[in-house]
Write an enzyme that holds these catalytic residues in place. Structure first.
Site, PDB file in Angstrom:
ATOM      1  N   HIS A   1       8.161  -4.902  -2.273  1.00 60.29           N
ATOM      2  CA  HIS A   1       7.269  -3.845  -1.795  1.00 60.29           C
ATOM      3  C   HIS A   1       7.386  -2.664  -2.770  1.00 60.29           C
ATOM      4  CE1 HIS A   1       6.075  -0.586   1.019  1.00 60.29           C
ATOM      5  NE2 HIS A   1       5.498  -1.519   1.753  1.00 60.29           N
TER       6      HIS A   1
ATOM      7  N   LYS B   1       9.010  -1.431  12.744  1.00 60.36           N
ATOM      8  CA  LYS B   1       8.611  -2.833  12.593  1.00 60.36           C
ATOM      9  C   LYS B   1       9.326  -3.711  13.612  1.00 60.36           C
ATOM     10  CE  LYS B   1       7.598  -2.300   7.782  1.00 60.36           C
ATOM     11  NZ  LYS B   1       6.229  -2.397   7.292  1.00 60.36           N
TER      12      LYS B   1
HETATM   13  C1  PLP Z   1       9.372  -5.592   2.655  1.00 66.16           C
HETATM   14  C2  PLP Z   1       9.096  -4.151   2.959  1.00 66.16           C
HETATM   15  N1  PLP Z   1       9.832  -3.208   2.382  1.00 66.16           N
HETATM   16  C3  PLP Z   1       9.655  -1.912   2.640  1.00 66.16           C
HETATM   17  C4  PLP Z   1       8.675  -1.478   3.492  1.00 66.16           C
HETATM   18  C5  PLP Z   1       8.509  -0.023   3.723  1.00 66.16           C
HETATM   19  O1  PLP Z   1       8.755   0.304   5.037  1.00 66.16           O
HETATM   20  P1  PLP Z   1       8.480   1.772   5.563  1.00 66.16           P
HETATM   21  O2  PLP Z   1       7.042   2.051   5.256  1.00 66.16           O
HETATM   22  O3  PLP Z   1       8.757   1.706   7.011  1.00 66.16           O
HETATM   23  O4  PLP Z   1       9.390   2.674   4.816  1.00 66.16           O
HETATM   24  C6  PLP Z   1       7.870  -2.426   4.116  1.00 66.16           C
HETATM   25  C7  PLP Z   1       6.775  -1.997   5.024  1.00 66.16           C
HETATM   26  O5  PLP Z   1       5.649  -2.359   4.895  1.00 66.16           O
HETATM   27  C8  PLP Z   1       8.092  -3.790   3.849  1.00 66.16           C
HETATM   28  O6  PLP Z   1       7.337  -4.733   4.433  1.00 66.16           O
END
Ligand code: PLP
Lengths: 416, 132
Positions: A131, A235
């Site tokens: 991500h 999530k």
């Molecule tokens: C694999 C992964 N990492 C990090 C994130 C980032 O999460 P957040 O937006 O809650 O910080 C997400 C959210 O979409 C994710 O799916």
């Protein structure tokens, strides 16, 4: 209408659907089918109620308040930390740092441990399926420190190239290795325990992005032996605005603080300060108290469902959805076609139909899916696609909802 | 709700057989923008003759809405002076695309207008921020 043979046994919701008030609504006159839990899950009554109850009966700022309400709020805030520590099998609640979300946890490591330990020429090993939140903080750190970023490739099937990973670990002896325990695009679950063991024997520190994983699978940081783990409350049935960073105590003790301000200090003088003990050293300013309480309620709810059963349910839904998608010759799953070592995030493309158009057409049938690059543009480039549609289920998802998705996709495909 | 509220045959026609799609070898003006939300990208080249748009071509990848809008917009651009191009408004495009477009998809519909305004005509960013 053609008679379709029932492909598999009906899969019911694991959690009582009526626990989730939002799921009872209709969208444009049709029942909501929510298949975007990988972006953010829906919340049960218990989470919503715990937060309202807190505001209605016991809100006060935490720490330093020598009066009933503040003591109550502080106790709830710290008790939640113990619940979270147990949930991921941390050794101590001191290893649990509250953050806003996964993103903040990853940035915290980059800007504290990273700035302290990463120097010019050092290698940070990531993967192609990360991500953006597990890429950009390292690019920012690399710009400041002169470190080099190396990526473990993803195979054509959509799995992490594990052979390449082991090779890169030996070749580069990275200072830090950071990877996602479950890809939000491919759904893939890499063999984290083996990867972490290999990393440690090469002398690397390992950070795991648990944003997707912790929602769906039992998480044991002692068994994994990761050095850090970041995840988000929203999530996993919890509220937005609260996340968790786990870190091994010895590492956290050595790290410089992150943000400066109230709560993170032991003493402040005009020219100097000393830091508070763990975990408060990393928690500057008034925290998200109601959200912490909401997250604890979410974790208690998940524990009642049992994480092993959550994992089984989500696996069954994933398998069912992959099967049904395979009936559509014009739909192409990006990521493994088998449900093995793969979680409930299913990305796909459709011949002749842009993911955005697909999402809009599905929305006409009350079906919520996500379309776009899912904050993983390097992975989109890897597969040479601009975007995908993604359906992601969770504890409240049923096979009927997957059937609705398939029927709606057929309709959408027929329009184009 | 009927599917064809948004994806009317007229839009699908522009998507399937876009007008003015391709590249100009020697454009007088050229610009490209992408929609960071979805990665859709539109590039546009314009050739002027006697102060009017003599030829315009767009290229790029994207959803039916962004592609149809680019096709419609480039049709509108032909024969216009820069002054007239400036008169093409967001509402002009949204009217052509259809009333039933949500805020998320408005960005898709207006991507090519962004390319025209900011890229080709060089209007400042702030123009986009008007609260209308
Ligand atoms: C694999 C992964 N990492 C990090 C994130 C980032 O999460 P957040 O937006 O809650 O910080 C997400 C959210 O979409 C994710 O799916």
């Amino acid at each position: 209408m053609a008679v379709r043979k029932v492909s598999a046994a009906h899969i019911a919701s694991l959690a009582p659907r009526e626990d989730f008030p939002i799921l009872a609504q209709t969208i444009r006159g049709v029942p909501l089918v929510f298949l975007d839990s990988a972006a953010s899950s829906q919340k049960p009554h218990e989470v919503i109620d715990a937060m309202s109850r807190y505001y209605e009966t016991s809100h006060a700022n935490v720490h330093r308040g020598a009066y009933f309400l503040s003591e109550q709020a502080s106790a709830s805030y710290e008790n939640a930390r113990i619940t979270i520590a147990k949930f991921i099998h941390a050794r101590s609640a001191k290893e649990i740092i509250y953050t806003r979300n996964t993103t903040e946890g990853l940035n915290l490591i980059a800007q504290t441990w990273g700035l302290q330990n990463i120097h010019s020429g050092d290698v940070i090993l990531l993967t192609e399926m990360e991500h953006h939140s597990n890429i950009v903080p390292w690019q920012m750190l690399a710009q400041r420190s002169g470190a080099k970023l190396v990526y473990t490739p993803v195979t054509d099937e959509g799995r992490l190239d594990i052979e390449a990973y082991y090779r890169l670990v030996c070749e580069h002896a990275p200072k830090l290795i950071s990877f996602s325990l479950m890809s939000n695009v491919l759904g893939v679950i890499p063999p984290a325990k083996e990867m972490i063991a290999a990393a440690h024997s090469a002398g690397a520190v390992v950070l795991c992005d648990g944003a997707q994983f912790t929602a769906h699978y039992p998480t044991d940081v002692r068994d994994l032996d990761c050095d850090f783990l970041a995840f988000s409350g929203h999530k996993m049935l919890g509220p937005t605005g609260i996340g968790v960073l786990y870190g091994k105590r010895a590492l956290l003790e050595e790290m410089p603080p992150f943000l400066g301000g109230g709560d993170m200090i032991h003493e402040v003088h005009l020219q100097s300060f000393s830091t508070a003990e763990l975990p408060w050293k990393f928690e500057a300013g008034t925290p998200a108290i109601a959200e912490v309480i909401g997250l604890e309620a979410a974790i208690l709810y998940l524990q009642r469902l049992q994480m092993t059963r959550v994992a089984e349910h989500d696996h069954a839904i994933t398998k069912y959805a992959l099967n049904r998608l395979s009936e559509l010759p014009w739909a192409h799953v990006i990521g493994p076609a088998s449900a093995e070592d793969r979680g409930a995030a299913i990305s796909f493309t459709i011949d002749g139909l842009h993911p955005h158009d697909a999402a809009t057409l599905l929305d006409r049938d009350g079906i919520a899916v996500r379309a776009g690059h899912h904050c993983a543009q390097p992975l989109m480039e890897r597969f040479n696609i601009p975007a995908t549609a993604r359906a992601s289920g969770y504890v409240y998802t049923t096979s009927n909802e997957i059937d609705a998705l398939i029927e709606s996709l057929k309709k959408a495909h027929a329009v184009f | 709700m009927a599917i064809d509220d948004l994806y009317r045959e007229y839009i699908l026609e522009h998507y399937r057989s876009p007008h003015n799609k391709g590249d100009l070898l020697q454009p007088d003006k050229y610009a490209a923008y992408s929609n960071p939300l979805c990665g859709d990208r539109i590039q546009m080249g314009v050739q002027f003759q006697d102060g009017k748009v003599a030829d315009v071509r767009f290229n790029g990848n994207g959803c039916a809405i962004s592609q149809a809008a680019a096709s419609i917009l480039t049709d509108m651009m032909l024969g216009k002076t820069p002054e007239e191009l400036r008169q093409i408004s967001r509402d002009d495009i949204l009217e052509m695309i259809g009333p039933d477009i949500g805020p998320a998809r408005q960005k898709c519909a207006l991507l090519s207008l962004d390319v025209l305004r900011k890229g080709i005509l060089g209007e400042p960013e702030a123009e986009d921020e008007e609260l209308d």
